[in-house]
Design a protein around this motif. Structure first.
Motif, PDB file in Angstrom:
ATOM      1  N   SER A  95      81.466  14.772  13.596  1.00  0.00           N
ATOM      2  CA  SER A  95      81.303  13.486  14.294  1.00  0.00           C
ATOM      3  C   SER A  95      80.130  12.707  13.715  1.00  0.00           C
ATOM      4  CB  SER A  95      81.090  13.723  15.795  1.00  0.00           C
ATOM      5  OG  SER A  95      82.200  14.365  16.372  1.00  0.00           O
ATOM      6  N   ALA A 107      72.777   9.424  10.593  1.00  0.00           N
ATOM      7  CA  ALA A 107      73.878   8.912  11.418  1.00  0.00           C
ATOM      8  C   ALA A 107      73.387   7.914  12.463  1.00  0.00           C
ATOM      9  CB  ALA A 107      74.600  10.072  12.097  1.00  0.00           C
ATOM     10  N   TRP A 116      81.163  11.310  10.362  1.00  0.00           N
ATOM     11  CA  TRP A 116      82.010  10.135  10.574  1.00  0.00           C
ATOM     12  C   TRP A 116      81.164   8.928  10.961  1.00  0.00           C
ATOM     13  CZ3 TRP A 116      82.854   7.169  14.996  1.00  0.00           C
ATOM     14  CH2 TRP A 116      83.907   6.255  14.915  1.00  0.00           C
ATOM     15  N   ARG A 117      80.197   9.146  11.851  1.00  0.00           N
ATOM     16  CA  ARG A 117      79.336   8.041  12.276  1.00  0.00           C
ATOM     17  C   ARG A 117      78.511   7.521  11.103  1.00  0.00           C
ATOM     18  NH1 ARG A 117      77.007   6.390  17.278  1.00  0.00           N
ATOM     19  NH2 ARG A 117      75.072   5.255  16.936  1.00  0.00           N
ATOM     20  N   THR A 118      78.050   8.440  10.247  1.00  0.00           N
ATOM     21  CA  THR A 118      77.277   8.037   9.073  1.00  0.00           C
ATOM     22  C   THR A 118      78.085   7.097   8.179  1.00  0.00           C
ATOM     23  OG1 THR A 118      75.988  10.082   9.091  1.00  0.00           O
ATOM     24  CG2 THR A 118      76.124   8.894   7.006  1.00  0.00           C
ATOM     25  N   ARG A 119      79.307   7.454   7.941  1.00  0.00           N
ATOM     26  CA  ARG A 119      80.143   6.634   7.060  1.00  0.00           C
ATOM     27  C   ARG A 119      80.553   5.327   7.734  1.00  0.00           C
ATOM     28  NH1 ARG A 119      83.507  11.863   4.676  1.00  0.00           N
ATOM     29  NH2 ARG A 119      81.816  12.546   3.282  1.00  0.00           N
ATOM     30  N   GLN A 120      80.684   5.369   9.061  1.00  0.00           N
ATOM     31  CA  GLN A 120      80.999   4.133   9.781  1.00  0.00           C
ATOM     32  C   GLN A 120      79.871   3.121   9.685  1.00  0.00           C
ATOM     33  OE1 GLN A 120      84.501   4.534  10.163  1.00  0.00           O
ATOM     34  NE2 GLN A 120      84.026   3.248  11.920  1.00  0.00           N
ATOM     35  N   THR A 121      78.635   3.609   9.557  1.00  0.00           N
ATOM     36  CA  THR A 121      77.477   2.707   9.471  1.00  0.00           C
ATOM     37  C   THR A 121      77.203   2.275   8.045  1.00  0.00           C
ATOM     38  OG1 THR A 121      75.977   4.614   9.357  1.00  0.00           O
ATOM     39  CG2 THR A 121      76.400   3.674  11.536  1.00  0.00           C
ATOM     40  N   GLY A 122      78.070   2.674   7.101  1.00  0.00           N
ATOM     41  CA  GLY A 122      77.912   2.227   5.725  1.00  0.00           C
ATOM     42  C   GLY A 122      77.090   3.123   4.846  1.00  0.00           C
ATOM     43  N   HIS A 123      76.668   4.275   5.353  1.00  0.00           N
ATOM     44  CA  HIS A 123      75.913   5.219   4.549  1.00  0.00           C
ATOM     45  C   HIS A 123      76.856   6.267   3.967  1.00  0.00           C
ATOM     46  CE1 HIS A 123      72.753   3.366   6.911  1.00  0.00           C
ATOM     47  NE2 HIS A 123      71.859   3.871   6.075  1.00  0.00           N
ATOM     48  N   THR A 124      76.345   7.027   3.010  1.00  0.00           N
ATOM     49  CA  THR A 124      77.150   8.079   2.400  1.00  0.00           C
ATOM     50  C   THR A 124      76.578   9.445   2.752  1.00  0.00           C
ATOM     51  OG1 THR A 124      75.849   8.014   0.363  1.00  0.00           O
ATOM     52  CG2 THR A 124      77.817   6.612   0.467  1.00  0.00           C
TER      53      THR A 124
END
Length: 670
Positions: free
Chosen positions: A383, A456, A386-394
Motif C-alpha cells: 500500500s 510515501a 502504491w501511495r509512493t507511485r501515486q504521488t509521483g515518486h519512484t
C-alpha cells in the motif's frame, strides 16, 4: 465522566457474573466465597479493563492524535519536542489510569485467591495468605506481573513531558494487558494456540478503540484544538479495530463453542450479547464518519453532536466490556473432543509424523499471530509503495522483493511444519530460532520500510506532524541511537540469542507454556531486527558508525556463537527434557541425539551472519556497494559518523531525495 463509564462497566460485569454464579461455582466445584468476591471480582476486573483502555487511549492521543508543542512548526526538532497543554493533560490521564489499573491488579490477587479457594475475601488479606497466592495461584502471579508493568508505566508517564516518550508509554500500556491475554479459557484446551493468538489481537485493538474514544471525548469537552484532525485519525483506528475485533472474536468463539451452543448455554448467550454490542458500536462508527466528522470539519467550534454521540457510544462500550469480562467466570460448554491427548493439551494440536527436511513443508497450520502479522506487513508495504507511485515518486523493486521475501519467510516458517514442530522437537526449534532471529530480519530490514514511509507520506503542515514526521523523529531519537550503537546492539543480540540455552531453567520455563514460546519467538524476531538494522539497514539511524567498526563488532561476536555451539554439543543435560517427554510423541525420539543434531542447525547461523558481513564489506568506500547518495543525513559531524550506505530508492520526479524534501510538499493528513 470517567467514573460513570467505570461504574457502568463494573455494574454490568458484576451483575451478569453474579447472576451466573450458581452454575460457575458448581462447575468449578468450590464453595461460595461471599458477595465481596463474587460481585467484587468481576466488578473490579471490568473497571480495570476500562482503566487500561483509558491509559492506552490517552497515550495514543498524546502521541499521534494531537500535535506537540513545535515552536515555528519546525518538524526537524520533533524528536526534541515537548507536549502541548492538551497533550500533557492526556498523558497525565494515561499515567494516572495506569497507576489505578496497577492498584486494581494488586487488589485482584486476594480476590483471585478467594475466588479459587472459596475463602471469604477478609481471610485472604493477610501477608501470609497473599504470599501463598503469589506462589501457588497462576492468576495471582499474572496479576502481580500486570501490576508491576502498569505501575512502572504510570510512574514513568507522570515524570515525562517529552513527546518522544509517548509512543513508548503507549507500548507500556499495551504490554500491561498482554499477560491477561495469555491466560483464561483461550489459553487452555484444544486449539489454545489459535485461541490465545486471536484473544491477543482482540484485546489490543479493544483498548485502542475504547480508550481512544474516551481520550477524544475528554479533549472535546475541554474544547481542545484540532479536534477535527484527531477525530479523523481516530476514525481510521476505530475502523481497523472493529474489523480486527470482529474477525478475532469470531475465530475465538468458533474455537470455544459449537454453533448450537450460542442460544442454549450461558457462555453462548454472553457471546451473542457481546456480538450485538459490537454491531451497535459499528453503527456508531458509521454515524461518526457520515455525520459527526463532516460537522466538526465544517464548524470545529460546534462539538455538541460529537459529545452526545461519543458519550452514548462510550457507555455502550463500557457495557460491552462488562459483558465480555464475565466470560472469564462463566464455564464454556464441554470441549468437542472430551478426552484430549497429552500432546493436544500442551501444544493445542496433534503431531502425527516425524519431521524431516522434506515433509515439514507439507504440514500446515496457519499461525494467527505471526502468519497474520506477515500478511498485514506485506499488505501495508505494498500500500505504501502504491501511495509512493501515486504521488509521483519512484520506488525500486529491489527493497520490495526483500520485504516480501521476509513476509513470506515469516508466514511459511511459523505456519508450516517448522512452526508446528518448534515446541516439540529441539532441533526444529533451533532451525526456527535461526530463521526468526537472523534470516527474516535481514529480509525485512533490507526492505527499508521507514524510508518507504517517509517517501510515501509528505511532511505534515507546519505544526501538524504526520506519519512522515513521526518516522523521521523515531530515526533521530536518542533511544534509537543508544539501541543501535554497535556495542549495545551486539550485546542485546547476544543476550537474547544465547542466554536461554546457557541458563537452562529459563529455557525450560519458556518452552513449557505456550505463552513462554510466544514471548521467546517475539523477542527473537524483534532483537534480530534491531541487530540487523543497526549493522546494515538502509534506513537512517543516529550516528551510524563506519562499516569497518560495525564489521569489527560482528566478527568479535562470532567466537561467542562458536563457543555456545561447542557448549551445546558437549552438554549432557537435555534441555526441556521433562516437557519434551510429557508430549508422548508418536515416534521414537532420542532427545540427547536430537539436541546434538540441533548444533548443526546452530552452525547454519553462520550463513546469515556471513551475508551481513558481505553486505557490510560492500559498504566500504571504493567498493561496488558504495552509497547511492539517496540516504538522508541524520547527524552532523565527521564523515565517519555520517557514512552513507546502500539504499534502493529511485530518483523522485522533482529531482529531490524523498527523505529531504521538506517544504516541497506538505499535508495535514494522518
Amino acid at each position: 465522566m470517567y467514573l460513570l463509564f467505570f461504574a457502568v462497566a463494573g455494574a454490568v460485569g458484576g451483575t451478569v457474573a453474579y447472576s451466573f454464579l450458581g452454575e460457575s461455582l458448581a462447575a468449578l466445584g468450590i464453595p461460595n466465597p461471599g458477595i465481596a468476591t463474587t460481585f467484587g471480582l468481576p466488578f473490579f476486573r471490568a473497571v480495570g479493563w476500562m482503566l487500561a483502555a483509558l491509559s492506552a487511549g490517552s497515550f495514543l492521543f498524546a502521541a499521534f492524535l494531537i500535535s506537540p508543542r513545535l515552536p515555528g512548526g519546525d518538524h526537524d526538532r520533533l524528536h526534541q519536542a515537548s507536549l502541548s497543554v492538551d497533550g500533557h493533560l492526556a498523558s497525565r490521564t494515561g499515567a494516572v489510569a495506569a497507576i489505578c489499573f496497577g492498584l486494581i491488579a494488586l487488589l485482584m490477587i486476594p480476590l483471585v485467591l478467594s475466588d479459587v479457594s472459596g475463602t471469604p475475601l477478609a481471610q485472604t488479606l493477610g501477608l501470609e495468605t497473599l504470599t501463598v497466592a503469589v506462589e501457588q495461584v497462576a492468576m495471582a502471579q499474572v496479576w502481580l506481573i500486570v501490576a508491576l508493568i502498569a505501575l512502572v508505566t504510570g510512574c514513568t508517564g507522570l515524570m515525562s513531558r517529552a513527546w518522544i516518550t509517548q509512543p513508548l508509554l503507549l507500548l507500556g500500556s499495551i504490554l500491561m494487558i498482554i499477560p491477561l491475554g495469555l491466560t483464561g479459557h483461550s489459553s487452555s484446551g484444544g486449539n489454545h494456540d489459535h485461541g490465545t493468538n486471536s484473544y491477543l489481537w482482540h484485546l489490543v485493538f479493544l483498548v485502542l478503540w475504547v480508550g481512544g474514544l474516551m481520550a477524544l471525548l475528554a479533549h472535546g469537552r475541554r474544547l481542545g484544538p484540532d479536534l477535527d484532525i484527531a477525530l479523523r485519525r481516530y476514525s481510521t483506528i476505530a475502523l481497523v479495530s472493529i474489523i480486527v475485533m470482529a474477525v478475532s472474536g469470531l475465530v475465538n468463539a468458533a474455537i470455544r463453542i459449537e454453533l448450537t451452543d450460542l442460544l442454549t448455554t450461558r457462555y453462548g448467550l454472553i457471546i451473542v450479547a457481546k456480538t450485538i454490542g459490537v454491531i451497535i458500536l459499528g453503527v456508531f462508527g458509521w454515524i461518526h464518519r457520515a455525520w459527526v466528522i463532516p460537522q466538526v470539519q465544517a464548524n470545529p467550534a460546534d462539538r455538541r453532536l460529537f459529545r452526545q454521540v461519543a458519550i452514548v457510544e462510550v457507555l455502550v462500550m463500557a457495557a460491552v466490556t462488562g459483558i465480555a469480562i464475565t466470560m472469564g467466570r462463566t464455564p464454556p460448554p464441554p470441549p468437542r473432543i472430551p478426552n484430549l491427548s497429552q500432546m493436544a493439551t500442551k501444544l493445542g494440536y496433534e503431531l502425527s509424523e516425524k519431521p524431516t527436511i522434506l515433509n515439514v513443508w507439507g504440514m500446515w497450520r496457519f499461525d494467527l499471530l505471526f502468519g497474520a502479522l506477515a500478511l498485514l506487513l506485506a499488505v501495508g508495504y505494498l500500500s505504501a509503495v502504491w501511495r509512493t507511485r501515486q504521488t509521483g515518486h519512484t520506488w525500486s523493486s529491489t527493497p520490495t522483493a526483500w520485504w516480501l521475501a521476509g513476509c513470506v519467510t515469516l508466514l511459511v516458517t511459523m505456519s508450516s511444519g517448522i512452526g508446528l514442530n518448534m515446541p516439540a522437537v529441539f532441533s526444529v526449534h533451533m532451525v526456527g530460532h535461526i530463521i526468526l532471529s537472523l534470516v527474516i530480519p535481514i529480509f525485512l530490514v533490507m526492505g527499508a520500510p521507514l524510508t518507504l514511509l517517509m517517501t510515501a507520506f509528505a511532511p505534515g503542515a507546519p505544526g501538524r506532524p504526520n506519519i512522515h514526521d513521526w518516522v523521521r523523529a523515531f530515526t533521530r531519537s536518542r533511544l534509537v541511537g543508544v539501541i543501535t550503537h554497535p556495542v549495545v546492539n551486539t550485546l542485546q543480540f547476544l543476550v537474547f540469542f544465547y542466554v536461554m540455552y546457557l541458563f537452562i531453567p529459563l529455557y525450560e520455563l519458556l518452552i513449557s507454556k505456550y505463552a513462554g514460546q510466544l514471548i521467546m519467538n517475539t523477542v527473537l524476531l524483534v532483537s534480530g531486527c534491531f541487530y540487523v538494522w543497526g549493522m546494515l539497514g538502509p534506513d537512517p539511524i543516529p550516528r551510524r558508525r563506519p562499516a569497518t567498526v560495525r564489521l569489527g563488532w560482528l566478527v568479535a561476536s562470532l567466537p561467542v556463537h562458536l563457543l555456545v555451539g561447542v557448549y551445546l554439543l558437549r552438554l549432557d543435560t537435555i534441555l526441556g527434557e521433562e516437557f519434551y517427554r510429557s508430549l508422548l510423541l508418536p515416534w521414537e525420539l532420542d532427545l540427547l541425539a536430537d539436541q546434538r543434531t540441533a548444533v548443526l542447525a546452530w552452525a547454519t547461523g553462520v550463513v546469515p551472519l556471513a551475508v551481513v558481513a558481505l553486505l557490510l564489506i560492500g559498504h566500504w568506500p571504493g567498493t561496488v556497494g558504495k552509497t547511492t547518495g539517496n540516504e538522508e543525513k541524520t547527524t552532523t559531524g565527521s564523515n565517519a559518523e555520517n557514512e552513507n550506505h546502500t539504499t534502493f530508492l529511485g530518483p523522485t520526479t522533482d529531482g529531490k531525495t524523498p527523505t529531504s524534501d521538506h517544504g516541497t510538499r506538505t499535508t495535514d493528513q494522518p
